[in-house]
Design a protein around this motif. Structure first.
Motif, mmCIF file in Angstrom:
data_model
loop_
_atom_site.group_PDB
_atom_site.id
_atom_site.type_symbol
_atom_site.label_atom_id
_atom_site.label_comp_id
_atom_site.label_asym_id
_atom_site.label_seq_id
_atom_site.Cartn_x
_atom_site.Cartn_y
_atom_site.Cartn_z
ATOM 1 N N ALA A 85 5.463 9.277 -3.121
ATOM 2 C CA ALA A 85 6.414 8.946 -4.186
ATOM 3 C C ALA A 85 6.499 10.031 -5.261
ATOM 4 C CB ALA A 85 6.030 7.612 -4.814
ATOM 5 N N VAL A 86 5.496 10.877 -5.390
ATOM 6 C CA VAL A 86 5.538 11.883 -6.459
ATOM 7 C C VAL A 86 6.059 13.232 -5.974
ATOM 8 C CG1 VAL A 86 3.667 10.757 -7.712
ATOM 9 C CG2 VAL A 86 3.144 12.668 -6.174
ATOM 10 N N GLU A 108 0.492 11.429 -3.007
ATOM 11 C CA GLU A 108 1.335 10.247 -2.868
ATOM 12 C C GLU A 108 2.774 10.658 -2.595
ATOM 13 O OE1 GLU A 108 0.517 7.446 -6.158
ATOM 14 O OE2 GLU A 108 1.872 6.278 -4.892
ATOM 15 N N VAL A 160 0.337 17.506 7.788
ATOM 16 C CA VAL A 160 0.135 17.051 9.165
ATOM 17 C C VAL A 160 0.728 15.669 9.432
ATOM 18 C CG1 VAL A 160 -1.900 18.445 9.658
ATOM 19 C CG2 VAL A 160 -2.192 16.197 8.588
ATOM 20 N N PRO A 168 -4.556 2.086 -0.159
ATOM 21 C CA PRO A 168 -4.412 1.499 -1.493
ATOM 22 C C PRO A 168 -4.706 2.494 -2.612
ATOM 23 C CG PRO A 168 -6.408 0.702 -0.423
ATOM 24 C CD PRO A 168 -5.663 1.497 0.605
ATOM 25 N N ASP A 169 -5.561 3.487 -2.370
ATOM 26 C CA ASP A 169 -5.840 4.487 -3.407
ATOM 27 C C ASP A 169 -6.187 5.819 -2.730
ATOM 28 O OD1 ASP A 169 -8.494 4.391 -2.565
ATOM 29 O OD2 ASP A 169 -9.063 2.950 -4.098
ATOM 30 N N TRP A 170 -6.350 6.850 -3.579
ATOM 31 C CA TRP A 170 -6.527 8.170 -2.980
ATOM 32 C C TRP A 170 -7.829 8.304 -2.215
ATOM 33 C CZ3 TRP A 170 -10.564 11.411 -4.017
ATOM 34 C CH2 TRP A 170 -11.281 11.202 -5.195
ATOM 35 N N TRP A 202 0.881 -1.176 0.000
ATOM 36 C CA TRP A 202 0.000 0.000 0.000
ATOM 37 C C TRP A 202 0.913 1.219 0.000
ATOM 38 C CZ3 TRP A 202 -4.584 -0.214 4.012
ATOM 39 C CH2 TRP A 202 -5.497 -1.207 3.612
ATOM 40 N N PRO A 203 0.744 2.107 -0.964
ATOM 41 C CA PRO A 203 1.642 3.248 -0.998
ATOM 42 C C PRO A 203 1.430 4.208 0.183
ATOM 43 C CG PRO A 203 0.017 3.384 -2.764
ATOM 44 C CD PRO A 203 -0.185 2.064 -2.100
ATOM 45 N N LEU A 204 2.423 5.033 0.370
ATOM 46 C CA LEU A 204 2.387 6.036 1.439
ATOM 47 C C LEU A 204 1.833 7.348 0.868
ATOM 48 C CD1 LEU A 204 3.411 6.328 4.426
ATOM 49 C CD2 LEU A 204 5.503 7.307 3.463
ATOM 50 N N TRP A 205 1.008 8.011 1.648
ATOM 51 C CA TRP A 205 0.409 9.291 1.245
ATOM 52 C C TRP A 205 0.749 10.350 2.276
ATOM 53 C CZ3 TRP A 205 -2.694 9.226 -3.261
ATOM 54 C CH2 TRP A 205 -2.978 7.947 -3.752
ATOM 55 N N LEU A 248 -9.453 6.023 -0.421
ATOM 56 C CA LEU A 248 -9.284 5.480 0.933
ATOM 57 C C LEU A 248 -8.275 6.304 1.732
ATOM 58 C CD1 LEU A 248 -9.587 1.631 0.514
ATOM 59 C CD2 LEU A 248 -10.919 3.097 2.030
ATOM 60 N N SER A 275 1.451 11.399 7.586
ATOM 61 C CA SER A 275 1.289 10.510 6.440
ATOM 62 C C SER A 275 0.548 9.245 6.853
ATOM 63 C CB SER A 275 2.659 10.172 5.858
ATOM 64 O OG SER A 275 3.509 9.682 6.867
ATOM 65 N N LEU A 276 0.141 8.476 5.878
ATOM 66 C CA LEU A 276 -0.538 7.201 6.148
ATOM 67 C C LEU A 276 -0.449 6.303 4.913
ATOM 68 C CD1 LEU A 276 -3.288 7.656 4.367
ATOM 69 C CD2 LEU A 276 -4.096 8.787 6.422
ATOM 70 N N HIS A 277 -0.787 5.040 5.098
ATOM 71 C CA HIS A 277 -0.828 4.096 3.978
ATOM 72 C C HIS A 277 -2.262 3.890 3.532
ATOM 73 C CE1 HIS A 277 3.329 2.626 4.107
ATOM 74 N NE2 HIS A 277 3.268 2.912 5.407
#
Ligand SMILES: [Fe+2]
Ligand SMILES: [Fe+2]
Lengths: 318, 95
Positions: B59-60, B57, B25, B31-33, B7-10, B35, B27-29
């Motif tokens: 990563a970006v 995300e 504030v 599966p998609d934006w 699950w990516p990190l946001w 959620l 981050s969290l994990h």
């Protein structure tokens, strides 16, 4: 580690710490600083997560809707604290699944206080008052820790904690003003939780081998014994206000030091519980593993849903 | 246990109230934006801390190199004339 000590960047790092500049995730840092923080933040996160269990056990048995709503909100906060801290640990290069794995295989520890059982409803109030009270004392000092993401998580957590302590105090106050049986229940809970709460601050300064380096790196700002003393000084008047006694015959106001003296702590018990031999160690890990495997299908379904829809995440390697 | 890791990190940004910019504030994990927004609401706004949520995300996000800190941000330091305090003006004129 001898090689790391010779690294010229280490002196610059220490100078930056001494100048009270906080360390941020992409800064260079000694590997030992990184490892110490990962261990400490992970242990802290695991404590929040495991800490949901003793109180969570009472959600279905709360004596009123008001108390049930309060307890639910508190336990949900603890889940949040765990998540803030896992995120902070992850900024140091460890993954969430590694952290969960290390908790569930016992390679990383959590606070030994959560290996004691919650036998009565009064335990819920006592945990809020004493255990959260001790946690707040510790966490307030950590809001100034040198690692930025950890400090920021602490600020957020401290803002949420004060309700935890107050609801516990209020619950106990109601019981101690109640029937003789309720009062006895409150006193019994305080008798059982007092000493383990004092142990939450960790071993005495003289036998806390990693403390000196942690203080030098300003990960730790206040020593175990000093924090413990702060907690005792704060808590004794609160116990008096509750009309409950603390189970220590040596607890006395010391005019010359301006602090409360207290009796010796049973460090053998602390070591025993920390090393797995407490009343609930096995149950806590078993319940955590079951929650993890029981939730696997939900994580699976969410992933399948995300994969099917047109907005795949850029970081999704698949 | 592997699937959790994928699950990516946001990164989560909140607007505290109307009129303020969104602020990071935590981050969290997820599966998609969608959620990620849901989880951010549960995790970061339990006490009315925000009226709007952004998730990005991790990563970006591209960031400046912390080692460039000096060279990258030093130049303004020798351009003191960019600051109002550089100028001497009569104190009573409310300039
Ligand atoms: Fe907490
Ligand atoms: Fe708490």
């Amino acid at each position: 580690m001898a090689g790391a000590a010779a690294d010229p960047r280490e002196a610059a790092f220490q100078a930056s710490i001494d100048a009270e500049r906080s360390v941020e995730p992409r800064d260079w840092m000694p590997e030992r600083y990184r490892a110490t923080l990962i261990r400490q933040i992970a242990q802290h996160a695991h404590s929040e997560i495991i800490g949901m269990q003793p109180e969570g056990n009472w959600i279905t048995r709360a004596p009123s809707l008001r108390r049930k709503a309060i307890l639910l909100a508190k336990v949900q906060d603890e889940a949040g604290h765990g998540l803030y801290l896992y995120s902070a640990a992850e900024t140091l290069g460890v993954s969430r699944s590694e952290l969960v794995e290390m908790l569930q295989t016992g390679r990383q520890k959590y606070s030994s206080i959560f290996n004691y059982p919650t036998l009565t409803w009064a335990d819920v109030g006592t945990i809020g008052w004493l255990v959260d009270g001790a946690a707040i004392t510790n966490q307030l000092a950590l809001t100034k820790t040198s690692y930025g993401p950890y400090a920021r998580a602490m600020v957020r957590i401290c803002r949420e904690e004060s309700f935890h302590q107050r609801q516990g105090f209020e619950l106990l106050a109601q019981l101690s003003r109640g029937t003789p049986a309720q009062r006895a229940m409150a006193q019994d809970a305080v008798d059982r939780w007092w000493w383990p709460s004092l142990m939450m601050f960790g071993p005495p300064d003289g036998s806390s081998p990693n403390s000196a380096q942690s203080m030098k790196w300003k990960i730790k700002r206040v020593s175990n014994d000093e924090l413990r003393q702060r907690f005792v000084d704060m808590t004794v008047p609160q116990a008096q206000a509750l009309g409950l006694t603390l189970p220590d015959p040596e607890l006395n106001w010391n005019e010359s030091s301006g602090h409360y003296d207290f009796g010796p702590i049973d460090w053998d018990e602390f070591a025993k519980v920390l090393n797995g031999d407490g009343p609930c160690n096995a149950e806590r890990i078993r319940v955590r593993r079951e929650a993890d495997s029981g939730g696997a299908w939900v994580r699976e379904a969410a992933r399948a849903w995300a994969a099917k829809h047109s907005h795949p995440a850029a970081g999704d390697a698949a | 246990m592997k699937e959790r890791g994928s699950w990516p990190l946001w990164e989560v940004f909140l607007r505290g109230r109307r009129g303020l910019a969104h602020q990071h504030v935590g981050s969290l994990h997820a599966p998609d934006w969608e959620l990620a927004v849901q989880n951010a609401r549960d995790l970061y706004t339990r006490r009315g801390e925000g009226v709007s949520i952004w998730v990005v995300e991790s990563a970006v996000i591209h960031a400046s190199d912390p080692d460039d800190g000096g060279p990258l941000f030093d130049p303004p330091a020798d351009k003191v004339y960019r600051h109002p305090t550089f100028y001497e003006v009569p104190e009573d004129l409310k300039l």
